[in-house]
Write a protein that holds these residues in place. Sequence first.
Motif, PDB file in Angstrom:
ATOM      1  N   ALA A 100      47.326  32.418  53.414  1.00  0.00           N
ATOM      2  CA  ALA A 100      46.653  32.825  54.643  1.00  0.00           C
ATOM      3  C   ALA A 100      45.386  33.593  54.304  1.00  0.00           C
ATOM      4  N   THR A 101      44.516  33.745  55.278  1.00  0.00           N
ATOM      5  CA  THR A 101      43.293  34.495  55.054  1.00  0.00           C
ATOM      6  C   THR A 101      43.560  35.981  55.183  1.00  0.00           C
ATOM      7  N   ALA A 102      42.591  36.771  54.766  1.00  0.00           N
ATOM      8  CA  ALA A 102      42.783  38.223  54.729  1.00  0.00           C
ATOM      9  C   ALA A 102      42.977  38.777  56.133  1.00  0.00           C
ATOM     10  N   GLY A 103      43.679  39.863  56.224  1.00  0.00           N
ATOM     11  CA  GLY A 103      43.933  40.527  57.487  1.00  0.00           C
ATOM     12  C   GLY A 103      45.234  41.284  57.399  1.00  0.00           C
ATOM     13  N   THR A 104      45.716  41.778  58.499  1.00  0.00           N
ATOM     14  CA  THR A 104      47.001  42.447  58.521  1.00  0.00           C
ATOM     15  C   THR A 104      47.964  41.634  59.355  1.00  0.00           C
ATOM     16  N   PHE A 105      49.217  41.571  58.942  1.00  0.00           N
ATOM     17  CA  PHE A 105      50.236  40.876  59.722  1.00  0.00           C
ATOM     18  C   PHE A 105      51.027  41.947  60.443  1.00  0.00           C
TER      19      PHE A 105
ATOM     20  N   ARG B  80      49.146  34.155  63.767  1.00  0.00           N
ATOM     21  CA  ARG B  80      50.232  33.306  63.304  1.00  0.00           C
ATOM     22  C   ARG B  80      51.522  33.680  64.010  1.00  0.00           C
ATOM     23  N   ALA B  81      52.402  32.680  64.199  1.00  0.00           N
ATOM     24  CA  ALA B  81      53.644  32.856  64.949  1.00  0.00           C
ATOM     25  C   ALA B  81      54.760  33.411  64.066  1.00  0.00           C
ATOM     26  N   PHE B  82      55.645  34.190  64.674  1.00  0.00           N
ATOM     27  CA  PHE B  82      56.883  34.640  64.019  1.00  0.00           C
ATOM     28  C   PHE B  82      57.863  35.050  65.100  1.00  0.00           C
ATOM     29  N   GLY B  83      59.133  35.069  64.750  1.00  0.00           N
ATOM     30  CA  GLY B  83      60.146  35.622  65.649  1.00  0.00           C
ATOM     31  C   GLY B  83      60.269  34.947  66.986  1.00  0.00           C
ATOM     32  N   GLY B  84      60.118  33.609  67.035  1.00  0.00           N
ATOM     33  CA  GLY B  84      60.209  32.914  68.310  1.00  0.00           C
ATOM     34  C   GLY B  84      61.571  32.320  68.585  1.00  0.00           C
ATOM     35  N   GLY B  85      61.648  31.548  69.675  1.00  0.00           N
ATOM     36  CA  GLY B  85      62.885  30.880  70.044  1.00  0.00           C
ATOM     37  C   GLY B  85      62.737  30.198  71.386  1.00  0.00           C
ATOM     38  N   GLY B  86      63.825  29.575  71.848  1.00  0.00           N
ATOM     39  CA  GLY B  86      63.766  28.891  73.125  1.00  0.00           C
ATOM     40  C   GLY B  86      65.141  28.664  73.726  1.00  0.00           C
ATOM     41  N   TYR B  87      65.164  28.452  75.050  1.00  0.00           N
ATOM     42  CA  TYR B  87      66.409  28.190  75.760  1.00  0.00           C
ATOM     43  C   TYR B  87      66.082  27.441  77.045  1.00  0.00           C
ATOM     44  N   PHE B  88      67.105  26.877  77.681  1.00  0.00           N
ATOM     45  CA  PHE B  88      66.952  26.230  78.982  1.00  0.00           C
ATOM     46  C   PHE B  88      67.385  27.186  80.086  1.00  0.00           C
ATOM     47  N   ARG B  89      66.547  27.276  81.115  1.00  0.00           N
ATOM     48  CA  ARG B  89      66.866  28.088  82.282  1.00  0.00           C
ATOM     49  C   ARG B  89      67.209  27.165  83.445  1.00  0.00           C
TER      50      ARG B  89
ATOM     51  N   ARG C  44      50.989  28.455  63.249  1.00  0.00           N
ATOM     52  CA  ARG C  44      50.341  29.029  64.420  1.00  0.00           C
ATOM     53  C   ARG C  44      51.159  28.898  65.699  1.00  0.00           C
ATOM     54  N   SER C  45      52.139  27.997  65.732  1.00  0.00           N
ATOM     55  CA  SER C  45      52.896  27.731  66.955  1.00  0.00           C
ATOM     56  C   SER C  45      54.389  27.833  66.714  1.00  0.00           C
ATOM     57  N   TRP C  46      55.142  27.971  67.821  1.00  0.00           N
ATOM     58  CA  TRP C  46      56.601  27.890  67.777  1.00  0.00           C
ATOM     59  C   TRP C  46      57.033  26.651  68.538  1.00  0.00           C
ATOM     60  N   LEU C  47      57.922  25.860  67.929  1.00  0.00           N
ATOM     61  CA  LEU C  47      58.341  24.570  68.466  1.00  0.00           C
ATOM     62  C   LEU C  47      59.829  24.585  68.793  1.00  0.00           C
ATOM     63  N   VAL C  48      60.188  24.058  69.951  1.00  0.00           N
ATOM     64  CA  VAL C  48      61.588  23.860  70.324  1.00  0.00           C
ATOM     65  C   VAL C  48      61.738  22.439  70.869  1.00  0.00           C
ATOM     66  N   SER C  49      62.718  21.701  70.341  1.00  0.00           N
ATOM     67  CA  SER C  49      63.052  20.372  70.840  1.00  0.00           C
ATOM     68  C   SER C  49      64.546  20.320  71.106  1.00  0.00           C
TER      69      SER C  49
ATOM     70  N   LEU D 175      62.569  24.430  80.201  1.00  0.00           N
ATOM     71  CA  LEU D 175      62.610  24.846  78.802  1.00  0.00           C
ATOM     72  C   LEU D 175      61.645  26.010  78.620  1.00  0.00           C
ATOM     73  N   VAL D 176      62.167  27.136  78.144  1.00  0.00           N
ATOM     74  CA  VAL D 176      61.378  28.355  77.958  1.00  0.00           C
ATOM     75  C   VAL D 176      61.250  28.625  76.460  1.00  0.00           C
ATOM     76  N   VAL D 177      60.024  28.646  75.957  1.00  0.00           N
ATOM     77  CA  VAL D 177      59.770  28.872  74.533  1.00  0.00           C
ATOM     78  C   VAL D 177      58.901  30.114  74.392  1.00  0.00           C
ATOM     79  N   THR D 178      59.270  30.998  73.467  1.00  0.00           N
ATOM     80  CA  THR D 178      58.529  32.242  73.273  1.00  0.00           C
ATOM     81  C   THR D 178      58.268  32.476  71.795  1.00  0.00           C
ATOM     82  N   THR D 179      57.218  33.210  71.500  1.00  0.00           N
ATOM     83  CA  THR D 179      56.952  33.619  70.121  1.00  0.00           C
ATOM     84  C   THR D 179      56.183  34.929  70.120  1.00  0.00           C
ATOM     85  N   ARG D 180      56.287  35.646  69.023  1.00  0.00           N
ATOM     86  CA  ARG D 180      55.402  36.776  68.777  1.00  0.00           C
ATOM     87  C   ARG D 180      54.299  36.290  67.852  1.00  0.00           C
ATOM     88  N   CYS D 181      53.137  36.896  67.960  1.00  0.00           N
ATOM     89  CA  CYS D 181      51.976  36.511  67.168  1.00  0.00           C
ATOM     90  C   CYS D 181      51.385  37.742  66.485  1.00  0.00           C
TER      91      CYS D 181
END
Length: 282
Positions: free
Chosen positions: A15-20, A135-144, A167-172, A182-188
């Motif tokens: 990844a490029t420089a920066g803080t996560f 960049r994405a981390f700590g995501g997930g998804g569920y059906f409402r 960069r993205s969070w994927l749920v299938s 379908l509800v999909v969430t992520t932290r960035c």
Amino acid sequence: MAVLGVLSVATPATATAGTFGALVPSTFTQVYSPPRTIPATGPVSVTAQCPAGTEAVSVGGLADTLDSITPGPGHDSGVATSHASNGNLGSAIVAQATCAPTAQFAGTTAFTHEQSVHSTTGEWTATVTCPAGMRAFGGGGYFRAGNGTISTSEFFMSANTLTANGRSWLVSALDKTFTDTLVVTTRCAPQSSSTRLVEEIYPIVPVAGATGGKTSGYAHCPAGFLPISGGAQVTTDNPPSAAQPQLTTSVLVDNGQIGWFASGGYNAGEHAQLHVIALCGS
């Protein structure tokens, strides 16, 4: 648990420089929900609650079939859901959350995407994408369900993971209740030179005398790196409605260079693969 036949290992991306955010993997704490038995009817959900003053960096689940893995409200827990299917009646489901002090999430933000679009055979895929430079981390998804609660439909989750570009969070998943959402969430977090993204791919060999199979595998963090987040996906040549790909376990493993563990399978088709991804930090 033995690793089964690695097909290929992707070169860790720089990844490029920066803080996560201010995430420090060495300070993370893992928590698990009490196990619950999967009932004969309807779904069952379990919650791994982070200690006071901490939030979830990643969430995971362990079961014979997973319906969903998602952060809880406020991103301070991990929620996993399953239902009776494929002979898993009477087995247990457990949720996992990897937690860090709330102060370490400085500079991060959360995004959610809701989708009602699906195929005529009940195949759903949705992604939520972080802004450029994050960049994405700590995501997930569920059906409402239409009444606002977790759906009671029977479905199979085949992907719950950050994408290969990070960069993205994927749920299938498969779900034939078309009134669900379908509800999909992520932290960035801002992309960082102190992180690496690793993907390892495992072939799923059919069980003798059967049309489907199962396998498990790890994504390993490079030397000097510890896991932050991760996920997994089962892919097949056949359409998901026919192959019924499904994840059974997807969890962070804080054990040396092992970053993420997943298992999954499919019921029909050819050339199925289990993709396991780990986001690692120094």
